[in-house]
Scaffold this motif. Structure first.
Motif, short mmCIF file in Angstrom:
data_model
loop_
_atom_site.label_atom_id
_atom_site.label_comp_id
_atom_site.label_asym_id
_atom_site.label_seq_id
_atom_site.Cartn_x
_atom_site.Cartn_y
_atom_site.Cartn_z
N ASP A 36 0.76 -1.15 -0.27
CA ASP A 36 -0.08 0.05 -0.51
C ASP A 36 0.90 1.15 0.48
O ASP A 36 1.93 1.46 1.14
N HIS A 37 0.36 2.17 -0.61
CA HIS A 37 1.61 3.85 -0.88
C HIS A 37 0.05 4.73 -0.70
O HIS A 37 -0.86 4.42 -1.68
N ASP A 38 0.85 6.24 -0.47
CA ASP A 38 0.01 7.28 -0.58
C ASP A 38 0.55 7.57 -1.84
O ASP A 38 1.26 8.00 -2.28
N HIS A 39 -0.36 7.90 -2.76
CA HIS A 39 -0.56 8.21 -3.92
C HIS A 39 -0.78 9.79 -3.91
O HIS A 39 0.42 10.37 -5.02
N SER A 40 -0.44 10.72 -2.95
CA SER A 40 -0.34 11.94 -2.53
C SER A 40 1.40 12.29 -2.83
O SER A 40 1.73 12.94 -3.27
N ASN A 41 2.08 11.07 -1.76
CA ASN A 41 3.50 11.07 -2.19
C ASN A 41 4.38 10.13 -3.02
O ASN A 41 5.53 10.60 -2.76
N ARG A 45 3.47 3.13 2.39
CA ARG A 45 2.83 3.15 3.97
C ARG A 45 2.97 1.60 4.45
O ARG A 45 3.47 1.87 5.68
N ARG A 70 -3.54 5.44 8.39
CA ARG A 70 -2.65 6.88 7.19
C ARG A 70 -2.07 7.61 8.42
O ARG A 70 -1.75 8.03 7.70
#
Length: 137
Positions: A36-41, A45, A70
């Motif tokens: 899972d990754h944060d699309h904004s940065n 995660r 989050r």
């Protein structure tokens, strides 16, 4: 991978491992964990089961466990920064986009309070080198 070992091959949200009990008390295989990754940065995660990854990704998810995940994902707890790399990822930023991405990442790094002092010193040194290379100073 440090993250997989720390999570003990369990989902960061529901803590299910690769095998879970089904409704009839039989063990059923749950597919492997997904990154899972944060699309904004663009930073990873944690590792989630497919069900939690899908639920967490929905904008309407306001459940406490997703909000908590989050706000404090496993990578933040461990104090590690891992960029998400995908075969579908667009070309690396250049020019002004690179400068903007640098500022975004350096801002996020400077806001992390739980880094070990030696790690913070190394990160500060890397940021200084990058600033000089990008001619931001």
């Amino acid at each position: 991978m440090v993250l997989r070992e720390w999570q003990k091959d369990r989902c960061a949200i529901c803590a299910r491992g690769p095998f879970a009990r089904g409704p009839n008390a039989r063990r059923r295989y749950v597919p492997r964990l997904v990154v899972d990754h944060d699309h904004s940065n663009g930073l990873i995660r944690g590792l989630l089961c497919p069900g939690c990854n899908h639920a967490e990704g929905r904008a309407s998810t306001k459940a406490t466990r997703y909000v908590g995940y989050r706000q404090r994902p496993p990578t933040a707890i461990l104090g590690i920064i891992v960029p998400y790399v995908s075969s579908f990822q667009p070309e690396a930023p250049k020019g002004e986009a690179l400068v903007a991405r640098f500022r975004q990442v350096s801002s996020e790094l400077s806001n992390r309070r739980h880094l070990h002092p030696e790690d913070r010193q190394l990160i500060d040194e890397l940021l200084t080198i990058a600033r000089v290379a990008l001619r931001l100073d």
